[in-house]
Design a protein around this motif. Structure first.
Motif, PDB file in Angstrom:
ATOM      1  N   LEU A  74      52.564   1.702 -48.004  1.00 20.43           N
ATOM      2  CA  LEU A  74      52.421   3.106 -48.099  1.00 20.43           C
ATOM      3  C   LEU A  74      51.165   4.265 -48.029  1.00 20.43           C
ATOM      4  O   LEU A  74      51.094   5.163 -48.438  1.00 20.43           O
ATOM      5  N   LEU A  75      49.894   3.367 -47.260  1.00 22.37           N
ATOM      6  CA  LEU A  75      48.732   4.015 -47.326  1.00 22.37           C
ATOM      7  C   LEU A  75      49.656   5.146 -45.985  1.00 22.37           C
ATOM      8  O   LEU A  75      49.760   4.906 -45.409  1.00 22.37           O
ATOM      9  N   ARG A  76      48.399   6.169 -46.705  1.00 23.68           N
ATOM     10  CA  ARG A  76      48.757   7.636 -45.250  1.00 23.68           C
ATOM     11  C   ARG A  76      47.643   7.194 -44.932  1.00 23.68           C
ATOM     12  O   ARG A  76      46.354   7.562 -45.072  1.00 23.68           O
ATOM     13  N   VAL A  77      47.424   6.530 -43.667  1.00 25.99           N
ATOM     14  CA  VAL A  77      46.733   6.281 -42.425  1.00 25.99           C
ATOM     15  C   VAL A  77      46.921   7.325 -40.793  1.00 25.99           C
ATOM     16  O   VAL A  77      47.751   7.462 -40.804  1.00 25.99           O
ATOM     17  N   THR A  78      45.601   8.502 -41.124  1.00 23.29           N
ATOM     18  CA  THR A  78      45.741   9.063 -39.826  1.00 23.29           C
ATOM     19  C   THR A  78      44.720   8.710 -38.703  1.00 23.29           C
ATOM     20  O   THR A  78      43.783   8.484 -39.434  1.00 23.29           O
ATOM     21  N   LEU A  79      45.382   9.340 -37.766  1.00 24.30           N
ATOM     22  CA  LEU A  79      44.060   9.186 -36.484  1.00 24.30           C
ATOM     23  C   LEU A  79      44.437  10.750 -35.804  1.00 24.30           C
ATOM     24  O   LEU A  79      44.955  10.952 -35.818  1.00 24.30           O
ATOM     25  N   GLU A  80      43.009  11.372 -35.984  1.00 22.86           N
ATOM     26  CA  GLU A  80      42.779  12.738 -36.053  1.00 22.86           C
ATOM     27  C   GLU A  80      42.252  12.699 -34.395  1.00 22.86           C
ATOM     28  O   GLU A  80      42.509  11.880 -33.800  1.00 22.86           O
ATOM     29  N   GLN A  81      42.467  14.554 -34.077  1.00 18.69           N
ATOM     30  CA  GLN A  81      42.807  14.214 -32.373  1.00 18.69           C
ATOM     31  C   GLN A  81      40.625  14.072 -32.505  1.00 18.69           C
ATOM     32  O   GLN A  81      40.931  13.439 -30.991  1.00 18.69           O
ATOM     33  N   ASP A  82      39.741  14.122 -33.036  1.00 24.12           N
ATOM     34  CA  ASP A  82      38.632  13.323 -32.003  1.00 24.12           C
ATOM     35  C   ASP A  82      38.660  11.989 -32.318  1.00 24.12           C
ATOM     36  O   ASP A  82      37.210  11.349 -32.324  1.00 24.12           O
ATOM     37  N   ASP A  83      39.449  11.231 -32.230  1.00 23.79           N
ATOM     38  CA  ASP A  83      39.948   9.545 -33.032  1.00 23.79           C
ATOM     39  C   ASP A  83      39.305   9.591 -33.929  1.00 23.79           C
ATOM     40  O   ASP A  83      38.834   8.078 -34.231  1.00 23.79           O
ATOM     41  N   GLN A  84      38.945   9.652 -35.205  1.00 19.04           N
ATOM     42  CA  GLN A  84      38.493   9.724 -36.425  1.00 19.04           C
ATOM     43  C   GLN A  84      39.729   9.194 -37.015  1.00 19.04           C
ATOM     44  O   GLN A  84      40.730   9.660 -36.678  1.00 19.04           O
ATOM     45  N   VAL A  85      39.423   7.883 -38.158  1.00 20.69           N
ATOM     46  CA  VAL A  85      40.470   7.345 -38.221  1.00 20.69           C
ATOM     47  C   VAL A  85      40.170   7.618 -40.178  1.00 20.69           C
ATOM     48  O   VAL A  85      39.309   7.489 -40.724  1.00 20.69           O
ATOM     49  N   LYS A  86      41.135   7.744 -40.763  1.00 20.93           N
ATOM     50  CA  LYS A  86      41.461   8.472 -42.223  1.00 20.93           C
ATOM     51  C   LYS A  86      42.569   7.740 -43.242  1.00 20.93           C
ATOM     52  O   LYS A  86      43.484   7.358 -42.390  1.00 20.93           O
ATOM     53  N   VAL A  87      41.830   7.436 -43.590  1.00 19.34           N
ATOM     54  CA  VAL A  87      42.620   6.554 -44.963  1.00 19.34           C
ATOM     55  C   VAL A  87      43.027   7.579 -46.417  1.00 19.34           C
ATOM     56  O   VAL A  87      41.912   7.917 -47.139  1.00 19.34           O
ATOM     57  N   GLU A  88      43.880   7.896 -46.480  1.00 21.14           N
ATOM     58  CA  GLU A  88      43.757   9.239 -47.225  1.00 21.14           C
ATOM     59  C   GLU A  88      42.774  10.719 -47.409  1.00 21.14           C
ATOM     60  O   GLU A  88      42.924  10.698 -48.310  1.00 21.14           O
ATOM     61  N   GLY A  89      42.499  10.368 -46.072  1.00 20.35           N
ATOM     62  CA  GLY A  89      42.075  11.872 -46.390  1.00 20.35           C
ATOM     63  C   GLY A  89      40.882  11.523 -46.032  1.00 20.35           C
ATOM     64  O   GLY A  89      39.757  12.066 -45.786  1.00 20.35           O
ATOM     65  N   GLU A  90      40.291  10.110 -46.037  1.00 22.06           N
ATOM     66  CA  GLU A  90      39.099   8.997 -46.450  1.00 22.06           C
ATOM     67  C   GLU A  90      38.257   8.856 -44.952  1.00 22.06           C
ATOM     68  O   GLU A  90      39.046   8.133 -44.832  1.00 22.06           O
ATOM     69  N   THR A  91      37.772   9.574 -44.119  1.00 25.92           N
ATOM     70  CA  THR A  91      36.857   9.207 -43.076  1.00 25.92           C
ATOM     71  C   THR A  91      36.451   7.679 -43.334  1.00 25.92           C
ATOM     72  O   THR A  91      35.298   6.740 -44.232  1.00 25.92           O
ATOM     73  N   ILE A  92      36.725   6.282 -42.486  1.00 27.99           N
ATOM     74  CA  ILE A  92      36.198   5.012 -42.815  1.00 27.99           C
ATOM     75  C   ILE A  92      36.277   4.384 -41.164  1.00 27.99           C
ATOM     76  O   ILE A  92      35.318   3.543 -40.840  1.00 27.99           O
ATOM     77  N   GLY A  93      36.041   5.221 -40.506  1.00 28.73           N
ATOM     78  CA  GLY A  93      36.482   5.091 -38.935  1.00 28.73           C
ATOM     79  C   GLY A  93      36.296   5.363 -37.810  1.00 28.73           C
ATOM     80  O   GLY A  93      37.138   6.494 -38.013  1.00 28.73           O
ATOM     81  N   ARG A  94      36.497   5.553 -36.178  1.00 29.09           N
ATOM     82  CA  ARG A  94      36.783   5.949 -35.501  1.00 29.09           C
ATOM     83  C   ARG A  94      37.297   4.861 -33.929  1.00 29.09           C
ATOM     84  O   ARG A  94      36.548   3.995 -34.233  1.00 29.09           O
ATOM     85  N   LEU A  95      38.164   5.095 -33.200  1.00 29.26           N
ATOM     86  CA  LEU A  95      38.307   4.175 -32.836  1.00 29.26           C
ATOM     87  C   LEU A  95      37.517   5.335 -30.399  1.00 29.26           C
ATOM     88  O   LEU A  95      37.951   6.125 -30.252  1.00 29.26           O
ATOM     89  N   ASP A  96      36.599   3.873 -30.284  1.00 28.59           N
ATOM     90  CA  ASP A  96      36.352   3.969 -28.823  1.00 28.59           C
ATOM     91  C   ASP A  96      36.657   3.542 -28.423  1.00 28.59           C
ATOM     92  O   ASP A  96      36.449   2.446 -28.140  1.00 28.59           O
ATOM     93  N   GLY A  97      37.339   4.562 -27.375  1.00 28.59           N
ATOM     94  CA  GLY A  97      38.747   3.902 -26.480  1.00 28.59           C
ATOM     95  C   GLY A  97      39.855   3.474 -27.381  1.00 28.59           C
ATOM     96  O   GLY A  97      40.307   4.074 -28.071  1.00 28.59           O
ATOM     97  N   PHE A  98      39.657   2.185 -27.360  1.00 24.91           N
ATOM     98  CA  PHE A  98      40.865   0.759 -28.325  1.00 24.91           C
ATOM     99  C   PHE A  98      39.722   0.070 -29.288  1.00 24.91           C
ATOM    100  O   PHE A  98      40.857  -0.683 -29.598  1.00 24.91           O
ATOM    101  N   ARG A  99      38.864   0.305 -29.349  1.00 23.54           N
ATOM    102  CA  ARG A  99      38.013  -0.967 -29.834  1.00 23.54           C
ATOM    103  C   ARG A  99      37.611   0.536 -31.226  1.00 23.54           C
ATOM    104  O   ARG A  99      37.208   1.754 -31.208  1.00 23.54           O
ATOM    105  N   PHE A 100      37.635  -0.293 -32.737  1.00 28.26           N
ATOM    106  CA  PHE A 100      37.453   0.226 -34.093  1.00 28.26           C
ATOM    107  C   PHE A 100      35.143   0.036 -33.912  1.00 28.26           C
ATOM    108  O   PHE A 100      35.292  -1.180 -34.325  1.00 28.26           O
ATOM    109  N   VAL A 101      35.299   1.500 -34.451  1.00 32.41           N
ATOM    110  CA  VAL A 101      33.792   1.401 -35.033  1.00 32.41           C
ATOM    111  C   VAL A 101      33.459   2.140 -36.334  1.00 32.41           C
ATOM    112  O   VAL A 101      34.620   3.376 -36.697  1.00 32.41           O
TER     113      VAL A 101
END
Length: 843
Positions: free
Chosen positions: A496-523
């Motif tokens: 049920l957690l809201r996970v979003t991928l922003e246009q700048d490849d930032q990965v956010k969970v419930e609005g909190e940034t946890i990392g980014r996608l470098d290509g298809f690799r999570f950093v």
């Protein structure tokens, strides 16, 4: 020797409502208060008085309710209901019709017990007096108050001991109770590092700070709360487990182990109403001499059985003021009653004796008026908790300003201004709030300060600013929002957690940034601390397939353009990219590429199909409730009757008239299964509320599963026409959404149930249909369909003025639930389609 006389009842009823926590005692007192023409309730804490004040104000209105504490006085001119601290409530009840005293067992408290004893003996309501507290005081109440009615109330829920719990295994919705500021901070810091944070509640906090910290916990932003034993006095929280960080505390005289009754008062915060609770200790938090609860303590807490109190503390409430010596002698006098004991020396008496020995202070205290004023000054509470010597010095300086008159407004304003600064750490802000409370108390006295009302308002404003700053500091220090979000996400509801991928490849969970996608690799976010890194990697691993699918989808969409679903086709720029054919179920149509793509090579066609299918799967997510019905219809355990109804609902896209649903064939024990699937069995319709929202209705039409007209916004009431849109039923020349129609029917059924004792029918509130936009005639026609019949409106007698008598209604069952008839061709066709759908689902 003094003999405290008990105030007579004056014809009023005297009740003692006793029992453990979570028995509804305070709720009962509020109900009785609001049922009388006037009343007052005395509470042990300013926080609790404020909480009940807000509740009563919501019932009776601002103009009729007053809040009176040592530091705060909100008293409208025509107030009839007074919520007070025990010290601020009238000694004799103030002539109110109803008077109550909460937590009467505090009559055995060393510092404030004599206040509660005095109110127990003397505060009386004209019509009713209610004493609320623990059952341990029952023998003393019976002995001191002949004729009292004693009512013992059982706890709504059970308490269970679960032993020692490690901090890492502390369940969500837990409260940790500590008995020093240092211990509170230590536990809260550990919870911040490893569990995302905790709210902090201490008795020294202002009501505003306390309420905002509690809201952090109640809203679910944090799953833990760390508090002192102030939590045991009336804080109603959604707590499932109470963990004791210690089983001993300093009581002002010595470090001692909590009594079983005190343990139960705190542990009783776990489990509210009918939700059971648990209690235990926190691993590593207690010393070697206190490894945990003893078997006797556990038995007492779980069964709510404790040794009765043997003495209540008493002090002469009306001493003589002929001299300081006489005043002190009266305050140290012993009572005659065997149930009463002389109160230990409280801090106000200790300050009085300390200042009486100071010639500079005591000189000139000769008249009774001066001595009374001096004693009132010594009764200033020690909000700063600095001990007798420091408090006596502060009171001595205050008396030097008061002995010749009132304190100047400029001086008070300057002191409040100095204390109102919001810079500094948590301890600094708490110290300023304590000092401001002293000045708020001083400003509430009727003859101590010039421009009293203005100075009191300034003190309240300064306390509010300090409270906001303290809440911010507490949240910054003890709440790690990112860790809290991740901990919730790694639980059983991670889906049920809201996970979003922003246009700048930032990965956010419930609005909190946890990392980014470098290509298809999570950093991982480089700003994350060590304690967050493992949690963030685990969260990323849990959601990585979804994230990569989103990125691939975004890349393909940038090449393919914006895709839309219209008339059973997947279109781009108005041209069909693919056709949606009926698949195994309406919610899972089969995607077939348009004929012009047949010339593409097989690999490219497959890639395009996969990309379009991925987009389609995401676009069909609003039809998840329909998919649940389809899955349940495949389950043989559901039974053939339930499966037939589910197939009918699937075939008709989420709503069917009740007479066609075959409810008579469905066993009663199967109906909870329907509710779990989101199916509502209404008076006239069986429907799935989640499928009446705009998104699923538009989507069903777009993919060609529902040919009926659709209202894009799915308003509650619309104008009728030749064809009723999907999800609506006729109501005269209007149409009403079936779930809103059911809301009207249920409101009428509730009115009928409440007025069942009246033989003249029942009234129906027309405000709800009016607010929906349903016209009166159409409302009556809709209600007739459900069996409700309006009676005649009786006109006013000639010459009379005022509103007419309310219209009375009656009800008769319009029909019985029955299986759909199978004789006519249309019914046979429906039955055939249901079995065809079943065959598709089983393939």
């Amino acid at each position: 020797m003094k003999s405290p006389r008990v105030s007579p009842l004056s014809g009023g009823r005297l009740r003692a409502v006793l029992g453990p926590t979570n028995t509804g005692k305070t709720h009962l007192a509020i109900e009785r208060l609001c049922g009388h023409s006037s009343g007052a309730i005395g509470f042990p804490l300013r926080l609790l008085a404020r909480e009940v004040y807000d509740k009563v104000r919501a019932i009776k209105g601002d103009a009729q309710v007053a809040l009176i504490t040592g530091e705060e006085r909100i008293e409208p001119p025509n107030a009839r209901y007074f919520l007070c601290t025990a010290e601020a409530m009238p000694r004799d009840g103030g002539g109110h019709a109803f008077v109550a005293l909460d937590e009467v067992q505090l009559s055995g408290d060393r510092e404030r017990g004599h206040i509660f004893t005095d109110r127990l003996l003397h505060a009386r309501g004209r019509e009713e007096t209610m004493l609320l507290g623990s059952s341990t005081i029952e023998p003393l109440v019976r002995a001191l108050l002949p004729g009292v009615e004693v009512e013992t109330r059982p706890r709504f829920s059970t308490l269970t001991h679960v032993g020692i719990t490690k901090l890492s295994r502390l369940p969500p919705r837990s409260a940790v109770v500590a008995f020093s500021v240092e211990q509170v901070y230590t536990v809260a810091e550990m919870l911040r590092r490893f569990r995302g944070g905790a709210a902090v509640v201490m008795g020294a906090l202002s009501p505003e700070t306390r309420n905002r910290q509690v809201e952090l916990f109640q809203s679910g932003e944090v799953d833990y709360i760390v508090a002192t034993d102030a939590i045991g006095m009336g804080l109603n929280l959604d707590v499932h487990h109470v963990a004791f960080a210690s089983l001993s505390k300093y009581d002002g005289q010595r470090q001692r182990r909590l009594t079983p009754a005190e343990m139960a008062q705190i542990a009783g915060r776990a489990g509210r109403h009918h939700q059971d609770g648990t209690f235990g200790t926190l691993a590593g938090s207690h010393g070697r001499d206190a490894p945990g609860f003893t078997e006797d303590e556990i038995f007492g807490i779980e069964s709510h059985r404790f040794a009765p109190m043997t003495k209540l503390f008493w002090r002469e409430p009306q001493p003589r003021f002929s001299s300081l010596a006489v005043l002190i002698a009266d305050l140290e006098a012993r009572p005659d009653e065997p149930q009463l004991a002389p109160a230990p020396e409280a801090i106000d008496l200790a300050v009085l004796k300390r200042l009486a020995e100071d010639p500079a202070t005591a000189t000139g205290l000769s008249s009774p008026g001066q001595i009374r004023r001096f004693w009132e000054t010594c009764q200033l509470p020690d909000f700063r908790q600095q001990g007798v010597d420091a408090h006596a010095r502060f009171v001595g300086r205050l008396w030097r300003d008061l002995r010749h008159g009132q304190i100047g407004a400029d001086y008070v304003a300057a002191r409040i201004g100095e204390l109102g600064r919001v810079d500094g750490d948590i301890d600094t802000l708490q110290g300023r709030i304590a000092a401001i409370r002293s000045w708020a108390y001083i400003c509430q006295r009727p003859d101590w300060v010039l421009a009293r009302d203005e100075m009191a308002a300034r003190a309240r404003s300064a306390e509010a600013r300090l409270s906001d700053a303290l809440h911010q500091r507490l949240t910054e220090r003890f709440v790690n929002r990112r860790t809290a979000v991740l901990m919730r996400g790694l639980g059983k509801d991670a889906g049920l957690l809201r996970v979003t991928l922003e246009q700048d490849d930032q990965v956010k969970v419930e609005g909190e940034t946890i990392g980014r996608l470098d290509g298809f690799r999570f950093v991982v976010d480089p700003t994350a601390g060590h304690e967050d890194r493992k949690l963030m990697l685990a969260a990323a691993e849990r959601h990585m397939p979804q994230l990569l699918a989103e990125k691939a989808d975004a890349m393909l969409r940038s090449e393919l353009g914006d895709l839309v679903l219209e008339q059973g086709e997947l279109r781009r720029d108005g041209r069909a990219m693919a056709v949606l054919e009926r698949g195994k179920s309406p919610s899972l149509p089969r995607l077939v590429l348009a004929k012009e793509f047949a010339v593409l090579p097989s690999a490219e066609r497959t890639r395009l199909t996969d990309a379009l299918q991925a987009w389609l799967d995401k676009a069909l997510s609003p039809l998840t409730p329909l998919r649940k019905l389809e899955d349940a219809a495949r389950d043989p355990e559901a039974g053939s009757e339930v499966r037939a109804l589910l197939l009918t609902l699937v075939d008709r896209n989420g709503d069917v008239q009740r007479e066609s649903a075959g409810l008579a064939q469905i066993p009663k024990d199967k109906r909870p299964l329907l509710r779990r699937l989101g199916v509502t069995i209404g008076a006239l319709d069986v429907f799935v509320p989640a499928l009446l929202k705009p998104a699923p209705r538009r989507l069903l039409q777009a993919i060609g599963a529902d040919r009926r007209p659709v209202r894009p916004a799915m308003e509650a009431v619309i104008e009728g026409g030749k064809h009723v849109p999907a999800g609506y039923r006729r109501a005269g020349d209007q149409a009403v959404r079936v779930d809103m129609a059911e809301k009207l029917f249920r409101a009428a059924y509730e009115q009928r149930a409440r007025q069942a004792a009246q033989n003249l029918g029942f009234t129906v509130d027309v405000a709800l249909p009016t607010s929906m936009g349903l016209l009166p005639d159409n409302f009556q026609r809709l209600m007739r369909d459900a069996g409700f019949r309006p009676g005649q409106v009786r006109p006013l007698v000639e010459g009379a003025f005022g509103p007419p008598a309310p219209q009375r209604w009656s009800w008769r069952p319009p029909r019985k639930d029955k299986a759909p008839p199978r004789t006519d061709r249309a019914a046979v066709a429906v039955e055939g389609s249901a079995f065809a759908a079943l065959a598709d689902l089983m393939r």
